[in-house]
Enzyme design. Structure first.
Site, PDB file in Angstrom:
ATOM      1  N   GLU A   1       4.022 -11.126  65.650  1.00  0.00           N
ATOM      2  CA  GLU A   1       4.177 -10.786  67.018  1.00  0.00           C
ATOM      3  C   GLU A   1       3.225  -9.816  67.597  1.00  0.00           C
ATOM      4  OE1 GLU A   1       7.711  -9.152  68.670  1.00  0.00           O
ATOM      5  OE2 GLU A   1       7.587 -10.252  70.524  1.00  0.00           O
TER       6      GLU A   1
ATOM      7  N   GLU B   1      18.451 -10.534  71.581  1.00  0.00           N
ATOM      8  CA  GLU B   1      17.387 -11.071  72.185  1.00  0.00           C
ATOM      9  C   GLU B   1      16.145 -10.489  71.509  1.00  0.00           C
ATOM     10  OE1 GLU B   1      17.393 -13.609  74.219  1.00  0.00           O
ATOM     11  OE2 GLU B   1      19.332 -13.738  75.196  1.00  0.00           O
TER      12      GLU B   1
ATOM     13  N   CYS C   1       8.090 -11.408  75.751  1.00  0.00           N
ATOM     14  CA  CYS C   1       8.533 -12.129  74.685  1.00  0.00           C
ATOM     15  C   CYS C   1       8.159 -13.466  74.491  1.00  0.00           C
ATOM     16  CB  CYS C   1       9.945 -11.729  74.362  1.00  0.00           C
ATOM     17  SG  CYS C   1      10.734 -11.860  75.799  1.00  0.00           S
TER      18      CYS C   1
ATOM     19  N   LYS D   1      21.176   1.949  76.950  1.00  0.00           N
ATOM     20  CA  LYS D   1      20.012   2.852  76.523  1.00  0.00           C
ATOM     21  C   LYS D   1      18.708   2.054  76.873  1.00  0.00           C
ATOM     22  CE  LYS D   1      17.941   3.637  72.627  1.00  0.00           C
ATOM     23  NZ  LYS D   1      16.631   3.762  73.414  1.00  0.00           N
TER      24      LYS D   1
HETATM   25  P1  NAD Z   1      11.983  -2.089  69.659  1.00  0.00           P
HETATM   26  O1  NAD Z   1      12.849  -3.047  68.707  1.00  0.00           O
HETATM   27  O2  NAD Z   1      11.195  -1.201  68.902  1.00  0.00           O
HETATM   28  O3  NAD Z   1      12.975  -1.129  70.721  1.00  0.00           O
HETATM   29  C1  NAD Z   1      13.956  -1.890  71.358  1.00  0.00           C
HETATM   30  C2  NAD Z   1      15.162  -0.728  71.769  1.00  0.00           C
HETATM   31  O4  NAD Z   1      15.909  -0.712  70.412  1.00  0.00           O
HETATM   32  C3  NAD Z   1      14.510   0.596  72.239  1.00  0.00           C
HETATM   33  O5  NAD Z   1      15.708   1.035  73.158  1.00  0.00           O
HETATM   34  C4  NAD Z   1      14.644   1.654  71.105  1.00  0.00           C
HETATM   35  O6  NAD Z   1      14.897   2.822  71.182  1.00  0.00           O
HETATM   36  C5  NAD Z   1      15.934   1.024  70.456  1.00  0.00           C
HETATM   37  N1  NAD Z   1      16.003   1.267  68.665  1.00  0.00           N
HETATM   38  C6  NAD Z   1      15.024   1.435  67.913  1.00  0.00           C
HETATM   39  N2  NAD Z   1      15.756   1.704  66.654  1.00  0.00           N
HETATM   40  C7  NAD Z   1      16.778   1.692  66.918  1.00  0.00           C
HETATM   41  C8  NAD Z   1      17.881   1.637  65.978  1.00  0.00           C
HETATM   42  N3  NAD Z   1      17.592   2.054  64.765  1.00  0.00           N
HETATM   43  N4  NAD Z   1      19.158   1.525  66.441  1.00  0.00           N
HETATM   44  C9  NAD Z   1      19.587   1.274  67.904  1.00  0.00           C
HETATM   45  N5  NAD Z   1      18.525   1.071  68.680  1.00  0.00           N
HETATM   46  C10 NAD Z   1      17.253   1.337  68.218  1.00  0.00           C
HETATM   47  O7  NAD Z   1      11.364  -2.888  70.723  1.00  0.00           O
HETATM   48  P2  NAD Z   1      10.403  -2.569  71.810  1.00  0.00           P
HETATM   49  O8  NAD Z   1       9.021  -2.437  71.163  1.00  0.00           O
HETATM   50  O9  NAD Z   1      10.912  -1.605  72.823  1.00  0.00           O
HETATM   51  O10 NAD Z   1      10.136  -3.873  72.638  1.00  0.00           O
HETATM   52  C11 NAD Z   1       9.386  -5.138  72.157  1.00  0.00           C
HETATM   53  C12 NAD Z   1      10.026  -5.959  71.392  1.00  0.00           C
HETATM   54  O11 NAD Z   1      11.128  -6.613  72.323  1.00  0.00           O
HETATM   55  C13 NAD Z   1       9.372  -7.347  71.050  1.00  0.00           C
HETATM   56  O12 NAD Z   1       9.473  -7.584  69.698  1.00  0.00           O
HETATM   57  C14 NAD Z   1       9.869  -8.376  72.053  1.00  0.00           C
HETATM   58  O13 NAD Z   1       9.555  -9.664  71.511  1.00  0.00           O
HETATM   59  C15 NAD Z   1      11.267  -7.965  72.160  1.00  0.00           C
HETATM   60  N6  NAD Z   1      11.744  -8.460  73.436  1.00  0.00           N
HETATM   61  C16 NAD Z   1      12.317  -9.738  73.568  1.00  0.00           C
HETATM   62  C17 NAD Z   1      12.975 -10.021  74.829  1.00  0.00           C
HETATM   63  C18 NAD Z   1      14.000 -11.321  74.671  1.00  0.00           C
HETATM   64  O14 NAD Z   1      14.546 -11.823  75.450  1.00  0.00           O
HETATM   65  N7  NAD Z   1      14.120 -11.933  73.502  1.00  0.00           N
HETATM   66  C19 NAD Z   1      12.709  -9.501  75.957  1.00  0.00           C
HETATM   67  C20 NAD Z   1      11.837  -8.435  75.855  1.00  0.00           C
HETATM   68  C21 NAD Z   1      11.254  -7.865  74.709  1.00  0.00           C
END
Ligand code: NAD
Length: 505
Positions: free
Chosen positions: A392, A254, A288, A179
């Site tokens: 962040e 992650e 990230c 997803k």
């Molecule tokens: P987010 O946590 O808002 O969303 C990530 C994903 O989770 C999206 O696909 C979203 O639709 C889904 N999601 C949201 N609520 C959910 C729920 N209740 N149940 C299941 N899925 C749900 O993150 P974002 O804003 O899309 O991305 C930015 C974040 O991602 C930052 O915190 C960044 O640090 C992190 N990130 C981490 C890495 C890593 O490798 N550690 C890499 C890239 C991004």
């Protein structure tokens, strides 16, 4: 850029794009000017169930395919991705606002390299030597696929995140339902189509375009999903882990980061300044592992701040399709406003040295007011426990703080909940060894900050999560280990039965 293939819909189920059964729509917007890239219909819970059923149906044959067969398919995938490199770069740029030089030189080639790496890795699963460890038995270890993997990805590197999730999972014989983030589903769908065109059987790779609350939660809770691999924020990661607990799924998380950038007083100043600018602004700071907190030892502090400020002011904002553009917009207007909010609040307790305003004019004079642009922003004078140092921000914002003793710099570097990545800048081998040992992060660079490669693991410590992406280590995450033990004595009464039968044994 031809997006007519998406006329068929935005769900990739059992080897084809389809409309699904959802009724809610979502508009994918180009954050450079607010134009519509594509309107998509989001997945319903039923669509998620269909995707999981397709992945389940494809599992027996794919997990039984030889490593050589899986490797061949992934090599073909690398070739298909390379043929379509330009399309991927343009669509990725349209849905995220990333500068075309970033998508062309980083996102797309990185993804192709990942595919060819995992083609090789599929043939190199490792384990303990078979042998007679008790003397009376022969033991060996099987490394098996976990099953149907449910993966959830963020919007910051949509194509690369799709690749990081799909490739190790399918290389190890799993099938997957991915997803992508609502904001940026298009290149994940193109990636799934490329998998099919490369000969990966229908149902091995499925993509559901849906909301986190509905499609994400359905996927994480689904009883036929054996493992959840999530990349995103720490807050959502906690929710995912909670939901996965009910069905005792394996989780791979992650999460967020707040990477420190520690500059000791013997560092090459020019290298540190250029490194900080590039590592804080890559992907408009929506990375990230981006450098977010620079700790600079007092003798270099002033020169470092001046150097970064000067380079920040020379960064070229502009149309992401212009190859001269260094910095594109943030991914959305909402996110730009969130980043601006951090900076506005910081004005009451710190100094905004440069930036701190939306970008309104491009390097060539273009009007950028319709886009979600934000100027590279440098902040000094913030306390270690302040919001801009601890949270962040995920934008083009760098906070610089001074330190005196080495021990203090390392302590401050470790003083946030996160532990994804860090860097140490020094020409002294003892200092660098100490820093790499003492900084609690999944990756510590020395005299650089950002490079990520297919052969080496990426993943967090602390609130940045657990589990590794890429490298041979990620195959461990997507396999389960079975111990198989054969009796070699052929006697009815085994020696160890004495623990039950005693002297009657
Ligand atoms: P987010 O946590 O808002 O969303 C990530 C994903 O989770 C999206 O696909 C979203 O639709 C889904 N999601 C949201 N609520 C959910 C729920 N209740 N149940 C299941 N899925 C749900 O993150 P974002 O804003 O899309 O991305 C930015 C974040 O991602 C930052 O915190 C960044 O640090 C992190 N990130 C981490 C890495 C890593 O490798 N550690 C890499 C890239 C991004």
């Amino acid at each position: 850029m031809d997006l007519s293939s998406f006329d068929a819909g935005a769900q990739y189920l059992a080897g084809r794009l389809t409309g699904g059964t959802g009724s809610e729509t979502f508009t994918v917007v180009n954050p450079a000017d607010g134009s519509t890239v594509r309107e998509v219909v989001l997945a319903s819970a039923e669509d998620v169930d269909t995707a999981v059923a397709a992945a389940r149906a494809a599992l027996p044959a794919w997990s039984a395919a030889t490593p050589g067969t899986r490797a061949e398919a992934l090599n073909r995938l690398a070739a298909v991705l390379a043929e379509r490199a330009q399309d991927f770069a343009r669509v990725e740029t349209a849905q995220t606002g990333k500068p075309i030089k970033l998508t062309t030189e980083f996102d797309v080639p990185g993804t192709i390299d990942n595919a060819s790496f995992f083609a090789g890795a599929a043939r190199n699963l490792e384990g303990k030597a078979a042998g007679e460890y008790t003397g009376d038995h022969t033991s060996y270890v099987r490394r098996e696929a976990v099953g149907v993997v449910g993966s959830i990805a963020p919007w910051n590197y949509p194509l690369q995140m799709a690749a990081w999730k799909v490739l190790p999972a399918v290389a190890a014989g799993n099938t997957i339902v991915l997803k992508p983030a609502e904001l940026t589903p298009l290149t994940a769908l193109m990636f799934a189509q490329a998998c099919t065109d490369a000969g990966i059987p229908d149902g091995v790779v499925n993509v559901v375009t849906g909301s986190g609350r509905l499609a994400g939660e359905r996927l994480v809770s689904h009883p036929d999903v054996a493992m959840v691999s999530f990349t995103g924020s720490t807050a959502v990661g906690r929710r995912v882990a909670e939901l996965a607990t009910a069905t005792v799924k394996r989780t791979h998380l992650e999460l967020g980061g707040k990477a420190p950038f520690v500059v000791f007083d013997d560092a090459d100043l020019e290298a540190a300044v250029h490194g900080a600018v590039a590592a804080s602004l890559i992907n408009t700071g929506q990375d990230c592992t981006a450098a977010t907190r620079a700790y600079v030892q007092r003798p270099l502090y002033r020169a470092f701040v001046d150097g970064v400020a000067e380079l920040y002011r020379a960064i070229r904002l502009g149309d992401p399709l212009d190859p001269q553009t260094d910095l594109g917009p943030l991914v959305s207007y909402t996110h730009r406003d969130r980043v601006a909010g951090f900076v506005e609040r910081a004005r009451s307790y710190a100094t905004v040295v440069t930036g701190g305003t939306p970008g309104t004019k491009g390097h060539d004079g273009t009007d950028l007011t319709l886009g979600a642009y934000y100027q590279p922003t440098l902040i000094t004078g913030a306390a270690q426990d302040s919001e801009v140092v601890q949270s962040e921000i995920f934008g083009p914002v760098l906070v610089v703080l001074p330190f005196d003793e080495d021990e203090e710099g390392l302590r401050l570097a470790n003083d946030t909940p996160y532990g994804l990545a860090a860097s140490a800048w020094t020409t002294n081998v003892h200092r660098s060894l100490r820093a790499t040992r003492e900084i609690a992060a999944g990756c510590v660079w020395v005299n650089d900050h950002i490079p990520i490669i297919s052969e080496l693991p990426h993943g967090g410590y602390k609130a940045s999560g657990y589990g590794k992406d890429m490298s041979q280590y990620s195959l461990d995450e997507y396999t389960q280990i079975k111990h198989v033990m054969y009796d070699t004595t052929a006697v009815a009464r085994k020696d160890w039965h004495r623990t039950i039968f005693g002297d009657r044994g």
